[in-house]
Design an enzyme around this catalytic site. Sequence first.
Site, short mmCIF file in Angstrom:
data_model
loop_
_atom_site.label_atom_id
_atom_site.label_comp_id
_atom_site.label_asym_id
_atom_site.label_seq_id
_atom_site.Cartn_x
_atom_site.Cartn_y
_atom_site.Cartn_z
CE1 TYR A 16 0.96 2.74 9.20
CE2 TYR A 16 -0.82 3.73 10.59
CZ TYR A 16 -0.29 3.30 9.17
OH TYR A 16 -1.37 3.20 8.29
CG HIS A 28 -6.63 1.78 5.94
ND1 HIS A 28 -6.57 0.82 5.88
CD2 HIS A 28 -7.75 2.65 6.60
CE1 HIS A 28 -7.62 0.43 5.64
NE2 HIS A 28 -8.75 1.17 6.36
NE ARG A 70 -1.65 2.00 4.12
CZ ARG A 70 -1.63 1.64 5.00
NH1 ARG A 70 -2.10 0.73 5.48
NH2 ARG A 70 -1.23 2.28 5.63
C1 LIG Z 1 -16.29 -6.71 9.65
C2 LIG Z 1 -14.85 -5.02 9.94
N1 LIG Z 1 -14.55 -4.82 11.00
C3 LIG Z 1 -13.13 -4.04 10.59
C4 LIG Z 1 -13.45 -2.58 10.35
C5 LIG Z 1 -12.78 -1.91 10.35
N2 LIG Z 1 -10.97 -2.04 9.56
C6 LIG Z 1 -11.91 -1.19 8.33
S1 LIG Z 1 -10.43 -1.43 6.79
C7 LIG Z 1 -9.72 -2.37 8.08
C8 LIG Z 1 -8.35 -3.57 7.92
C9 LIG Z 1 -8.36 -4.14 6.12
O1 LIG Z 1 -6.70 -5.35 6.06
P1 LIG Z 1 -7.21 -5.54 5.18
O2 LIG Z 1 -8.06 -7.02 4.82
O3 LIG Z 1 -5.37 -6.20 4.73
O4 LIG Z 1 -7.23 -4.49 3.92
P2 LIG Z 1 -6.44 -3.25 3.07
O5 LIG Z 1 -7.20 -1.52 3.85
O6 LIG Z 1 -5.55 -3.37 3.95
O7 LIG Z 1 -6.51 -2.92 1.46
C10 LIG Z 1 -10.39 -2.59 9.18
C11 LIG Z 1 -9.76 -3.37 10.37
C12 LIG Z 1 -14.52 -3.16 8.91
N3 LIG Z 1 -14.49 -2.28 8.47
N4 LIG Z 1 -15.19 -4.14 8.67
#
Ligand SMILES: Cc1ncc(C[n+]2csc(CCOP(=O)(O)OP(=O)(O)O)c2C)c(N)n1
Length: 377
Positions: free
Chosen positions: A276, A267, A263
Amino acid sequence: MPRKVAYKTQIEHLQILDENGKLDAKLAKEFGKNLLSDEQVQQSYEHMTICRQYDEVAFKLQRSGRMGTFPQNKGQEAAAIGSALAARKGQDWLVSAYRENAALFMHGLPMHYVLNYWMGDERGSKIPEGVKITPLSVPIGTHMLHAVGIAWAAKIRKEDSVALTYFGDGATSEGDFHEAANFAGVLKVPCIFICQNNSWAISVPREKQTASETFAQKALAYGIPTTQVDGNDLFAMYAATKDAHERARKGEGPSFIEAVTYRLADHTTADDASRYRDPKDLDAWKARDPLIRLRKYLENKDLWSDEQQEALEAKAKAIVQEVVKTAEEMPKPDVDDIFDYTFAELPESLRVQRDTMRTTSLGQDPEQAGLGARAAH
Ligand SMILES: Cc1ncc(C[n+]2csc(CCOP(=O)(O)OP(=O)(O)O)c2C)c(N)n1
Ligand SMILES: [Mg+2]
């Protein structure tokens, strides 16, 4: 009972195009028919450049108060397009999260939809008829189950359709992933799991999130063929997905692909990764940018010039400008919509709210407030 090995395997990592834009000759030969043509590479590079421009403009829209939030896709374009290229537009399903816009646009989602979505307009989720894409999914992991359901339906109906589902490394820590993988393995559905391992789940680094050495190996427990791919390598992503796609169409069931990518942005616009993330890591990955790699490949083959680059950048700006205009100039939805599209029959308490929302107090007679016409709506 003598001891014996009950299970043994290894996870392969595939890279065909290296960081200097050089193809591995042996692998290129091996993948033969699944190797991208020069024309496909050029078109992909153009598409990736337009999507990168889109990403940067969306970021600015948020910063200037014209959009709620936006998760930049920067750095993950090859993983998205390489896999989407192996699927058939309008026939296979793309069931995505939110970091694979380039794949969705390639499969026919009008580009302004994603802007509408992040501007808080639900019409961004109303996918046009015939476009085989599900709406963006922010709840992490839930959509993988939908993909398996879609693939299962295709299998039952004997339809020639494969479901590709995109999700992040973090999503594999959700129960939903394991349920989806289990069903997919047992039912042998035509579903391809594409895990975009971009090293981060918001501020949680890969090592803190899982003790598994690879994400690919998580599929093993569910009997799903699995592999790890350089996600910034368009050729490898295409070849691995094509392979999985062929297996799915032959009735051989699901596959899992771990795309190792990064990435390059925060985020979302609500995040500041400099708090971080080690800047050295970011620099190292910037050098592995999939766009730079592809441009080098084209230049090495004398298929790309500075003039073409300049023209492409101008074209990307013009296209994105037009897309923003379309999104921003869309007539605002009617406030009544929030009442009209949730219930088939509006409960009484909500009917009162709807009929009196433009009066000064809840339950006030709309006729008295001179709003009889609205009340009849
Ligand atoms: C069910 C749920 N739990 C928590 C969140 C909060 N949240 C949003 S993005 C994220 C991290 C996701 O990481 P990843 O699957 O690696 O995807 P990336 O954002 O890195 O593409 C979290 C925990 C959410 N959107 N949905
Ligand atoms: Mg991630």
